[in-house]
Design an enzyme around this catalytic site. Sequence first.
Site, mmCIF file in Angstrom:
data_model
loop_
_atom_site.group_PDB
_atom_site.id
_atom_site.type_symbol
_atom_site.label_atom_id
_atom_site.label_comp_id
_atom_site.label_asym_id
_atom_site.label_seq_id
_atom_site.Cartn_x
_atom_site.Cartn_y
_atom_site.Cartn_z
ATOM 1 N N HIS A 14 -7.254 5.426 0.377
ATOM 2 C CA HIS A 14 -7.764 6.619 -0.352
ATOM 3 C C HIS A 14 -8.970 6.202 -1.178
ATOM 4 O O HIS A 14 -8.837 5.575 -2.222
ATOM 5 C CB HIS A 14 -6.681 7.195 -1.262
ATOM 6 C CG HIS A 14 -7.134 8.404 -2.025
ATOM 7 N ND1 HIS A 14 -6.380 9.545 -2.119
ATOM 8 C CD2 HIS A 14 -8.262 8.672 -2.738
ATOM 9 C CE1 HIS A 14 -7.022 10.445 -2.851
ATOM 10 N NE2 HIS A 14 -8.174 9.930 -3.244
ATOM 11 N N HIS A 16 -13.139 7.322 -2.530
ATOM 12 C CA HIS A 16 -14.300 8.213 -2.639
ATOM 13 C C HIS A 16 -15.554 7.369 -2.573
ATOM 14 O O HIS A 16 -15.783 6.521 -3.438
ATOM 15 C CB HIS A 16 -14.264 8.985 -3.966
ATOM 16 C CG HIS A 16 -13.047 9.846 -4.100
ATOM 17 N ND1 HIS A 16 -13.019 11.160 -3.672
ATOM 18 C CD2 HIS A 16 -11.803 9.583 -4.575
ATOM 19 C CE1 HIS A 16 -11.807 11.660 -3.895
ATOM 20 N NE2 HIS A 16 -11.060 10.727 -4.441
ATOM 21 N N LYS A 99 -7.365 16.683 4.476
ATOM 22 C CA LYS A 99 -7.053 16.541 3.063
ATOM 23 C C LYS A 99 -6.819 17.902 2.441
ATOM 24 O O LYS A 99 -7.673 18.793 2.526
ATOM 25 C CB LYS A 99 -8.222 15.841 2.368
ATOM 26 C CG LYS A 99 -8.106 15.753 0.862
ATOM 27 C CD LYS A 99 -7.059 14.738 0.440
ATOM 28 C CE LYS A 99 -6.740 14.840 -1.028
ATOM 29 N NZ LYS A 99 -6.908 13.615 -1.762
ATOM 30 N N HIS A 136 -3.307 16.227 -2.232
ATOM 31 C CA HIS A 136 -3.471 16.098 -3.679
ATOM 32 C C HIS A 136 -2.351 16.945 -4.281
ATOM 33 O O HIS A 136 -2.463 18.166 -4.332
ATOM 34 C CB HIS A 136 -4.853 16.582 -4.134
ATOM 35 C CG HIS A 136 -5.065 16.372 -5.610
ATOM 36 N ND1 HIS A 136 -5.950 15.437 -6.105
ATOM 37 C CD2 HIS A 136 -4.460 16.927 -6.690
ATOM 38 C CE1 HIS A 136 -5.876 15.446 -7.434
ATOM 39 N NE2 HIS A 136 -4.997 16.342 -7.809
ATOM 40 N N HIS A 174 -1.998 9.243 -4.366
ATOM 41 C CA HIS A 174 -2.055 8.766 -5.755
ATOM 42 C C HIS A 174 -0.881 9.288 -6.589
ATOM 43 O O HIS A 174 -1.063 10.040 -7.540
ATOM 44 C CB HIS A 174 -3.398 9.099 -6.420
ATOM 45 C CG HIS A 174 -3.990 10.452 -6.116
ATOM 46 N ND1 HIS A 174 -3.288 11.609 -6.252
ATOM 47 C CD2 HIS A 174 -5.226 10.817 -5.689
ATOM 48 C CE1 HIS A 174 -4.057 12.631 -5.924
ATOM 49 N NE2 HIS A 174 -5.246 12.173 -5.565
ATOM 50 N N ASP A 247 -8.084 5.360 -4.899
ATOM 51 C CA ASP A 247 -8.643 6.585 -5.484
ATOM 52 C C ASP A 247 -9.838 6.240 -6.366
ATOM 53 O O ASP A 247 -10.097 6.926 -7.367
ATOM 54 C CB ASP A 247 -7.594 7.388 -6.259
ATOM 55 C CG ASP A 247 -8.081 8.805 -6.586
ATOM 56 O OD1 ASP A 247 -9.031 9.272 -5.934
ATOM 57 O OD2 ASP A 247 -7.511 9.422 -7.503
HETATM 58 C C1 NCD Z 1 -11.585 12.422 -7.660
HETATM 59 C C2 NCD Z 1 -13.109 12.565 -7.548
HETATM 60 O O1 NCD Z 1 -13.805 12.324 -8.524
HETATM 61 O O2 NCD Z 1 -13.587 12.849 -6.448
HETATM 62 N N1 NCD Z 1 -11.231 12.349 -9.045
HETATM 63 C C3 NCD Z 1 -10.099 11.787 -9.552
HETATM 64 O O3 NCD Z 1 -9.875 11.904 -10.759
HETATM 65 N N2 NCD Z 1 -9.257 11.115 -8.804
HETATM 66 C C4 NCD Z 1 -10.930 13.558 -6.972
HETATM 67 C C5 NCD Z 1 -9.461 13.298 -6.728
HETATM 68 O O4 NCD Z 1 -9.088 12.481 -5.896
HETATM 69 O O5 NCD Z 1 -8.629 13.949 -7.386
HETATM 70 ZN ZN ZN Z 2 -9.062 10.927 -4.809
#
Ligand code: NCD
Ligand code: ZN
Length: 353
Positions: A14, A16, A99, A136, A174, A247
């Site tokens: 996971h 970003h 997702k 999520h 998460h 995450d």
């Molecule tokens: C994530 C993001 O910034 O893209 N933020 C987070 O707090 N984890 C989005 C997410 O996975 O909830």
């Molecule tokens: Zn995330």
Amino acid sequence: MPDQITITRPDDWHLHLRDGAALAAVLPHSARQFARAIVMPNLRPPVVSVEQALAYRQRIVDALPAGPRFEPLMTLYLTDTTSPAEMKRARDAGILAIKLYPAGATTHSDAGVTDLKRVGGVLEAAEREGIALLVHGEVTDPEVDVFDREAVFIERHLIGLRRSFPGLKIVLEHITTKDGAQYVAEGGEKTGATITAHHLLYNRNALFRGGIRPHWYCLPILKRELHRVALVKAATSGSGRFFLGTDSAPHAAALKENACGCAGCYTAFHALELYAEAFDAAGALDRLEAFASVDGAAFYGLPRNAGTLTLEKRTWTVPETLPFGDGELRPLGGGQQLSWAIAAPTDAERSRP
Ligand code: NCD
Ligand code: ZN
């Protein structure tokens, strides 16, 4: 206690990565440690079609630094209007998962699902095509306390979803509570969960240590100590259905140090070292490899990575800031010391595919 451990090269289930200059800034950090990562589709605009996912994949590959192989595993962002036919196309294109963001639950989730009833046809198609559903798991109901949103999501939505699509692989992402850990532990072989390093290391006190600490703010938010303890227990239990997902969610520091700061902790820079810290504190370093490098691949039916990664016991200080396009990025716990460090790869490791 060992002062060095070598594990199969891990995966981040996971992550970003963002896009453009932000992508270029953060990608080397993940590629240095991980062989593969499931890349979240919450760009602006979101990655909703196979075509967009493949184009995004190409931008990631183009931004990769020289070094060990890193494979981005792509996902689609589920919306109220996703077509069931997209699931077959996704499977044919090697896309692993869709997702589910409940609309409004977190950063860039406004295009998310407003009512699960609207996506029944897509979920049925995903189940048929072997596409996993990444969830999520937080309700967005403003009446529900922010610290209870995961537990309420399980009650209100996940139990029914699981029952309606028994063959669908579901990952509760998460997880942050003992309720989440317990649900997944009892959820059968098609239910898994990712756990972040920060939810293993910190409880909600970290948000308010001597003042408000925006870099510890993420969603789902850090919870009480009893939940952190339950997550450590799950991650080190040897269950096989809890696996690594950072995450890591980079935001420019100025957008977090703000009257309305963004949610997301940046941990990709020092991910494995943070996890090693958490497993070491639990006396469970021998379980790190299963959690980081074995169980996630097995859940997805993917082969284990070929290379290795070595961590050594050596104190170092996390940098306060990192470059991030025009802005700067503050890695979680910047300025603090960690006691595990990734060892420089040996020549044999460097020459592995
Ligand atoms: C994530 C993001 O910034 O893209 N933020 C987070 O707090 N984890 C989005 C997410 O996975 O909830
Ligand atoms: Zn995330």
